[in-house]
Design an enzyme around this catalytic site. Structure first.
Site, PDB file in Angstrom:
ATOM      1  N   LYS A 123       9.052   8.125  19.104  1.00  0.00           N
ATOM      2  CA  LYS A 123       8.867   7.409  17.844  1.00  0.00           C
ATOM      3  C   LYS A 123       9.801   6.206  17.788  1.00  0.00           C
ATOM      4  O   LYS A 123      11.016   6.361  17.736  1.00  0.00           O
ATOM      5  CB  LYS A 123       9.187   8.313  16.653  1.00  0.00           C
ATOM      6  CG  LYS A 123       8.830   7.656  15.326  1.00  0.00           C
ATOM      7  CD  LYS A 123       9.512   8.296  14.145  1.00  0.00           C
ATOM      8  CE  LYS A 123      10.640   7.459  13.605  1.00  0.00           C
ATOM      9  NZ  LYS A 123      10.278   6.105  13.166  1.00  0.00           N
ATOM     10  N   GLU A 172      23.099   9.662  20.256  1.00  0.00           N
ATOM     11  CA  GLU A 172      23.918   8.448  20.418  1.00  0.00           C
ATOM     12  C   GLU A 172      24.007   7.805  19.048  1.00  0.00           C
ATOM     13  O   GLU A 172      22.988   7.373  18.501  1.00  0.00           O
ATOM     14  CB  GLU A 172      23.268   7.476  21.405  1.00  0.00           C
ATOM     15  CG  GLU A 172      23.090   8.008  22.805  1.00  0.00           C
ATOM     16  CD  GLU A 172      24.386   8.136  23.559  1.00  0.00           C
ATOM     17  OE1 GLU A 172      25.428   7.631  23.076  1.00  0.00           O
ATOM     18  OE2 GLU A 172      24.378   8.765  24.623  1.00  0.00           O
ATOM     19  N   CYS A 200      25.635  -0.747  18.065  1.00  0.00           N
ATOM     20  CA  CYS A 200      26.454   0.452  17.868  1.00  0.00           C
ATOM     21  C   CYS A 200      27.830   0.294  18.490  1.00  0.00           C
ATOM     22  O   CYS A 200      28.795   0.860  18.010  1.00  0.00           O
ATOM     23  CB  CYS A 200      25.746   1.651  18.460  1.00  0.00           C
ATOM     24  SG  CYS A 200      25.240   1.358  20.142  1.00  0.00           S
ATOM     25  N   GLU A 253      31.005   1.600   9.265  1.00  0.00           N
ATOM     26  CA  GLU A 253      30.185   0.765  10.144  1.00  0.00           C
ATOM     27  C   GLU A 253      29.342  -0.175   9.291  1.00  0.00           C
ATOM     28  O   GLU A 253      28.546   0.283   8.475  1.00  0.00           O
ATOM     29  CB  GLU A 253      29.273   1.656  11.004  1.00  0.00           C
ATOM     30  CG  GLU A 253      28.462   0.857  11.988  1.00  0.00           C
ATOM     31  CD  GLU A 253      27.556   1.732  12.846  1.00  0.00           C
ATOM     32  OE1 GLU A 253      26.892   2.620  12.290  1.00  0.00           O
ATOM     33  OE2 GLU A 253      27.513   1.521  14.064  1.00  0.00           O
TER      34      GLU A 253
HETATM   35  P1  NAP Z   1      18.530   5.317  11.593  1.00  0.00           P
HETATM   36  O1  NAP Z   1      18.225   5.030  10.185  1.00  0.00           O
HETATM   37  O2  NAP Z   1      19.302   6.520  11.909  1.00  0.00           O
HETATM   38  O3  NAP Z   1      17.134   5.320  12.330  1.00  0.00           O
HETATM   39  C1  NAP Z   1      16.996   5.654  13.686  1.00  0.00           C
HETATM   40  C2  NAP Z   1      15.664   6.306  13.909  1.00  0.00           C
HETATM   41  O4  NAP Z   1      15.613   7.524  13.172  1.00  0.00           O
HETATM   42  C3  NAP Z   1      14.469   5.478  13.431  1.00  0.00           C
HETATM   43  O5  NAP Z   1      13.404   5.656  14.322  1.00  0.00           O
HETATM   44  C4  NAP Z   1      14.157   6.084  12.082  1.00  0.00           C
HETATM   45  O6  NAP Z   1      12.810   5.943  11.702  1.00  0.00           O
HETATM   46  C5  NAP Z   1      14.469   7.556  12.332  1.00  0.00           C
HETATM   47  N1  NAP Z   1      14.764   8.307  11.133  1.00  0.00           N
HETATM   48  C6  NAP Z   1      15.173   7.845   9.920  1.00  0.00           C
HETATM   49  N2  NAP Z   1      15.336   8.850   9.046  1.00  0.00           N
HETATM   50  C7  NAP Z   1      15.016   9.995   9.704  1.00  0.00           C
HETATM   51  C8  NAP Z   1      14.983  11.372   9.325  1.00  0.00           C
HETATM   52  N3  NAP Z   1      15.315  11.775   8.114  1.00  0.00           N
HETATM   53  N4  NAP Z   1      14.624  12.277  10.270  1.00  0.00           N
HETATM   54  C9  NAP Z   1      14.296  11.878  11.517  1.00  0.00           C
HETATM   55  N5  NAP Z   1      14.285  10.604  11.910  1.00  0.00           N
HETATM   56  C10 NAP Z   1      14.648   9.657  11.024  1.00  0.00           C
HETATM   57  O7  NAP Z   1      19.342   4.168  12.304  1.00  0.00           O
HETATM   58  P2  NAP Z   1      18.940   2.643  12.436  1.00  0.00           P
HETATM   59  O8  NAP Z   1      19.172   2.024  11.112  1.00  0.00           O
HETATM   60  O9  NAP Z   1      17.617   2.490  13.056  1.00  0.00           O
HETATM   61  O10 NAP Z   1      19.975   2.136  13.528  1.00  0.00           O
HETATM   62  C11 NAP Z   1      21.267   1.837  13.216  1.00  0.00           C
HETATM   63  C12 NAP Z   1      22.227   2.914  13.685  1.00  0.00           C
HETATM   64  O11 NAP Z   1      22.016   3.269  15.039  1.00  0.00           O
HETATM   65  C13 NAP Z   1      23.652   2.490  13.614  1.00  0.00           C
HETATM   66  O12 NAP Z   1      24.426   3.476  13.005  1.00  0.00           O
HETATM   67  C14 NAP Z   1      24.067   2.326  15.060  1.00  0.00           C
HETATM   68  O13 NAP Z   1      25.408   2.465  15.294  1.00  0.00           O
HETATM   69  C15 NAP Z   1      23.246   3.341  15.732  1.00  0.00           C
HETATM   70  N6  NAP Z   1      23.042   3.021  17.142  1.00  0.00           N
HETATM   71  C16 NAP Z   1      23.672   3.764  18.084  1.00  0.00           C
HETATM   72  C17 NAP Z   1      23.500   3.495  19.429  1.00  0.00           C
HETATM   73  C18 NAP Z   1      24.191   4.314  20.482  1.00  0.00           C
HETATM   74  O14 NAP Z   1      23.789   4.275  21.623  1.00  0.00           O
HETATM   75  N7  NAP Z   1      25.214   5.070  20.163  1.00  0.00           N
HETATM   76  C19 NAP Z   1      22.657   2.468  19.827  1.00  0.00           C
HETATM   77  C20 NAP Z   1      22.021   1.722  18.849  1.00  0.00           C
HETATM   78  C21 NAP Z   1      22.215   2.028  17.504  1.00  0.00           C
HETATM   79  P3  NAP Z   1      12.332   4.749  10.711  1.00  0.00           P
HETATM   80  O15 NAP Z   1      12.920   3.514  11.219  1.00  0.00           O
HETATM   81  O16 NAP Z   1      10.868   4.743  10.866  1.00  0.00           O
HETATM   82  O17 NAP Z   1      12.787   5.132   9.377  1.00  0.00           O
END
Ligand code: NAP
Ligand code: MG
Length: 505
Positions: A194, A270, A305, A404
């Site tokens: 997804k 991650e 991230c 963050e």
């Molecule tokens: P996010 O809100 O956690 O979303 C990530 C993914 O999870 C999206 O596909 C999202 O779908 C899905 N998701 C959202 N709510 C969910 C739920 N309740 N249950 C299951 N899946 C759900 O994060 P983001 O805003 O996309 O990305 C930003 C974050 O990612 C930051 O905190 C960043 O630090 C972290 N990040 C970490 C790394 C690493 O390698 N450590 C790399 C990149 C980013 P939808 O978008 O369709 O809602």
């Protein structure tokens, strides 16, 4: 136009307007609508305008995709194919992604707001490189024969988990997908993935190319739709054997709950970060430092991230370091992501823009001082632009220093002693990346050992290349790594086969 001339902004706009994105779910080797028939809009964050309507999957589509992936896992069409053949298919896929790099980078840029220079120069090549790296490993990784007693043979081998669910963020959409698809497919799993709702287009195109490369139907399935429904359905599915997730710490926690409340599927996370850049007073290459520092926090609009969002600088060096950083900002033009000169494009959404601006307000009300940037710009474009923003006079208890922000916002703090620098660097609930700048090898080694983070880069800002693992300490990660052969562990089970050999009759 000569072959390697960089296309102009005008050409990029013309080519982007001519794109015909794939917008349906990709299941069993073909595109189809969601069972509900519903669709949602993905927009261009540089204009605020819609690009396309995408199939809005739900739990029922996950059921369909998992059934397809299960069948493909059970009949061994992928896991039992010879390693050399699997390698050839994935290598071909990597090449097709590169050959179609212009289209994929344009899709990525209009869907995410990332500068075209980055999508064509970093995201797409890294995607191809990652898939090829794991593909090449397929016929080079060996199992073990254990030192068991005479009369026995004991083998320790790795087997695919079976069906893997992957949930991906929007900040490096195709690249983060590759970081998980490379190792999960290379180890013989079938996948239901997804993408983030804001940025599904590049992955849908790449999935189509996987079929063209010869990946058997049902091995790679893409289900688009909201995290709260599709993501949760993956997390809770009784027939998914493992989940790989990249995203926020908050949602990452939920996957542990989903697994705990369903089938105890393997979970690898991650997550977020608040990474320190520690600069000692002896470091002399100020220009190089400024370039690295700016890349660490402003690359990808700070939506990274591993962004180096906390500059921890020796008191004696702070003024000259900030001066060098201010000069470096001239190299970070903000604007139209389709302009090849742009280094900072648009933030992903209006909501996220408001969050980032909210943090800037919080910082000012906490008493920190903006010394660069600090406001929304280019509002007339309809896009979500924030220039490089630097806060001085920051204290470790401030929210802008602890939380963050995921935007182009750097916080600056001073230190006097090495011990203080280490304590400040580690004063965070995260532990993803870090940088240390010093000319003194002793300081470099001591501090690199003491920093609690998955990656420490010395005299640079780097996550290293595909040969090294990437993952987080503390609340930046859970049980797994991306990149390198370490990434294979989370997608495999370890099997012991103990054989009694009968004595010669
Ligand atoms: P996010 O809100 O956690 O979303 C990530 C993914 O999870 C999206 O596909 C999202 O779908 C899905 N998701 C959202 N709510 C969910 C739920 N309740 N249950 C299951 N899946 C759900 O994060 P983001 O805003 O996309 O990305 C930003 C974050 O990612 C930051 O905190 C960043 O630090 C972290 N990040 C970490 C790394 C690493 O390698 N450590 C790399 C990149 C980013 P939808 O978008 O369709 O809602
Ligand atoms: Mg979008």
């Amino acid at each position: 136009m000569t072959e390697d001339a960089v296309p102009t902004t005008l050409q990029n706009h013309a080519d982007a307007a001519a794109l015909r994105p794939r917008t349906q779910l990709f299941i069993d080797g073909g595109f189809r609508d969601a069972v509900s028939g519903r669709r949602f809009v993905t927009e261009n964050p540089a204009t605020g305008q819609p690009i396309a309507e995408i199939a809005e999957g739900g739990p029922e589509d996950i059921d369909v995709a998992v059934a397809v992936a299960r069948k493909a896992a059970d009949d061994g069409r992928w896991s039992r194919m010879s390693p050399a053949d699997r390698k050839a298919i994935l290598v071909r896929w990597a090449s097709l992604i590169e050959e179609n790099g212009r289209e994929i980078s344009l899709l990525e840029t209009i869907d995410s707001g990332k500068p075209i220079g980055d999508t064509i120069g970093i995201d797409v090549p890294e995607t191809g490189n990652c898939i090829r790296w794991h593909a090449e490993a397929i016929d080079k990784l060996y199992g073990q024969v254990a030192p068991s007693p005479e009369g026995t043979v004991a083998m320790v081998t790795k087997e695919p988990l079976g069906v893997v669910g992957l949930v991906i963020p929007w900040n490096y959409p195709i690249m983060m997908a590759a970081w998980k698809l490379g190792p999960s497919l290379a180890t013989g799993n079938t996948v239901v993935i997804k993408p983030a709702s804001a940025t599904a287009l590049s992955l849908l195109r790449a999935a189509e190319l996987a079929s063209e490369a010869g990946l058997p139907d049902g091995v790679l399935n893409v289900v688009t739709g909201p995290g709260s429904r599709v993501g949760e359905a993956i997390g809770r599915h009784m027939d998914i054997d493992g989940v790989g997730f990249t995203g926020s710490t908050e949602v990452g926690r939920r996957f542990l709950t989903y697994a705990g409340e369903s089938n105890l599927k393997r979970v690898a996370l991650e997550l977020g970060g608040k990474s320190p850049q520690v600069v000692f007073g002896d470091y002399t290459d100020l220009e190089g430092l400024a370039a690295n520092m700016a890349f660490a926090i402003f690359w990808n609009m700070g939506e990274n991230c591993s962004a180096g969002s906390r500059l921890i600088v020796h008191r004696s060096a702070k003024d000259r370091v900030l001066e060098a950083l201010r000069a470096e900002l001239a190299n970070w033009p903000v604007g139209d992501p389709l302009d090849p000169a742009t280094k900072i494009g648009a933030l992903i959404s209006k909501t996220h823009l408001e969050q980032v601006l909210g943090y800037i307000d919080i910082g000012e009300s906490e008493g920190a001082r903006v010394v660069a940037g600090g406001n929304r710009i280019l509002q007339e474009t309809g896009g979500y632009f924030v220039p490089p923003t630097v806060f001085d006079n920051v204290r470790p208890d401030m929210r802008i220093y602890r939380e963050e922000i995921f935007g182009p916002v750097l916080t600056v703090l001073e230190f006097d002693t090495e011990a203080e620098a280490v304590a400040l660097a580690n004063d965070t609930e995260y532990g993803l990346a870090s940088s240390v700048y010093t000319n003194d090898l002793n300081i470099a080694h001591r501090v690199a050992r003491e920093i609690k983070a998955g990656t420490v880069s010395v005299n640079c800002y780097s996550e290293g290349d595909m040969t090294v693992p990437f993952g987080g300490y503390k609340m930046s990660g859970f049980s797994g790594h991306d990149k390198s052969a370490h990434a294979h562990d989370q997608y495999t089970e370890t099997k012991t086969t103990w054989i009694q050999v009968a004595p010669r009759p």
